[in-house]
Design a protein around this motif. Structure first.
Motif, PDB file in Angstrom:
ATOM      1  N   ARG A 137       0.665  -1.105  -0.025  1.00 37.20           N
ATOM      2  CA  ARG A 137      -0.135   0.056  -0.166  1.00 37.20           C
ATOM      3  C   ARG A 137       0.877   1.274   0.045  1.00 37.20           C
ATOM      4  NH1 ARG A 137      -0.933   3.077   4.031  1.00 37.20           N
ATOM      5  NH2 ARG A 137      -0.438   1.811   5.646  1.00 37.20           N
ATOM      6  N   ILE A 138       1.741   1.212   0.821  1.00 41.58           N
ATOM      7  CA  ILE A 138       2.666   2.238   0.937  1.00 41.58           C
ATOM      8  C   ILE A 138       3.551   2.628  -0.333  1.00 41.58           C
ATOM      9  CG2 ILE A 138       5.074   3.199   1.842  1.00 41.58           C
ATOM     10  CD1 ILE A 138       3.922   2.188   4.390  1.00 41.58           C
ATOM     11  N   ILE A 139       3.974   1.482  -1.091  1.00 42.58           N
ATOM     12  CA  ILE A 139       4.714   1.707  -2.325  1.00 42.58           C
ATOM     13  C   ILE A 139       3.872   2.425  -3.290  1.00 42.58           C
ATOM     14  CG2 ILE A 139       5.915   0.328  -4.145  1.00 42.58           C
ATOM     15  CD1 ILE A 139       7.742   0.341  -1.826  1.00 42.58           C
ATOM     16  N   THR A 140       2.435   1.778  -3.307  1.00 45.81           N
ATOM     17  CA  THR A 140       1.656   2.335  -4.306  1.00 45.81           C
ATOM     18  C   THR A 140       1.532   3.878  -4.269  1.00 45.81           C
ATOM     19  OG1 THR A 140       0.449   0.130  -4.651  1.00 45.81           O
ATOM     20  CG2 THR A 140      -0.704   2.184  -5.197  1.00 45.81           C
ATOM     21  N   GLU A 141       1.160   4.054  -2.836  1.00 44.34           N
ATOM     22  CA  GLU A 141       1.141   5.641  -2.400  1.00 44.34           C
ATOM     23  C   GLU A 141       2.323   6.428  -3.052  1.00 44.34           C
ATOM     24  OE1 GLU A 141       0.456   5.799   1.729  1.00 44.34           O
ATOM     25  OE2 GLU A 141      -1.596   4.799   1.653  1.00 44.34           O
ATOM     26  N   LEU A 142       3.686   5.877  -2.689  1.00 49.11           N
ATOM     27  CA  LEU A 142       4.670   6.541  -3.235  1.00 49.11           C
ATOM     28  C   LEU A 142       4.899   6.803  -4.717  1.00 49.11           C
ATOM     29  CD1 LEU A 142       7.049   5.150  -0.260  1.00 49.11           C
ATOM     30  CD2 LEU A 142       5.998   7.414  -0.462  1.00 49.11           C
TER      31      LEU A 142
END
Length: 144
Positions: A137-142
């Motif tokens: 999820r964090i990777i997608t947001e970044l």
């Protein structure tokens, strides 16, 4: 380079898995982010043997992430860490919020808290799976 710090209790299992898994995905996605990890209470890990948990090593290997024999040992969280990292995530609010209040009260509100329990409450494969989902999820947001 932006930085993220993963915190857990002993810096042996959950935060170490998060660090390596995040760095693996960030490299693959060519993100300008790098992760590290620390422990809020290393003294509680008296049964931790070696540099990193075999659960973390096995789960990382399943993703093609092979650690060398030179893997570092757990590191304690220092006050400077809160000033140095762009983003800080504590893996289990129920466990780590109180440690933050006790040891780094001025930084409690600057930390994002997940709810991924340690092995005494949640099976390793489930906990590491939850960490994987949070990191993806964090990777997608970044990326966006």
């Amino acid at each position: 380079m932006q930085t993220i710090l993963f915190l857990c209790t002993g810096n042996y299992y959950r935060s170490r898995f998060a660090e390596h898994f995040f760095n693996h995905l960030a490299r693959k996605q060519e993100l300008n982010w790098r992760a590290d990890s620390r422990g809020l209470a290393l003294e509680r890990g008296s049964k931790n043997i070696g540099a990193i948990s075999h659960y973390a090593k096995s789960a990382l290997a399943a993703h093609g992430i092979i650690l060398t024999n030179q893997e570092r040992y757990p590191q304690a969280t220092l006050l400077e860490d809160f000033q140095k990292f762009t983003k800080i995530i504590a893996i289990d609010k129920s466990e780590h919020h109180s440690l933050m209040l006790e040891r780094f009260p001025q930084w409690v509100e600057n930390v994002e808290y997940w709810l991924v329990h340690d092995i005494d409450k949640t099976a390793a494969n489930q906990a590491l799976g939850e960490i994987e989902m949070n990191i993806m999820r964090i990777i997608t947001e970044l990326k966006n």
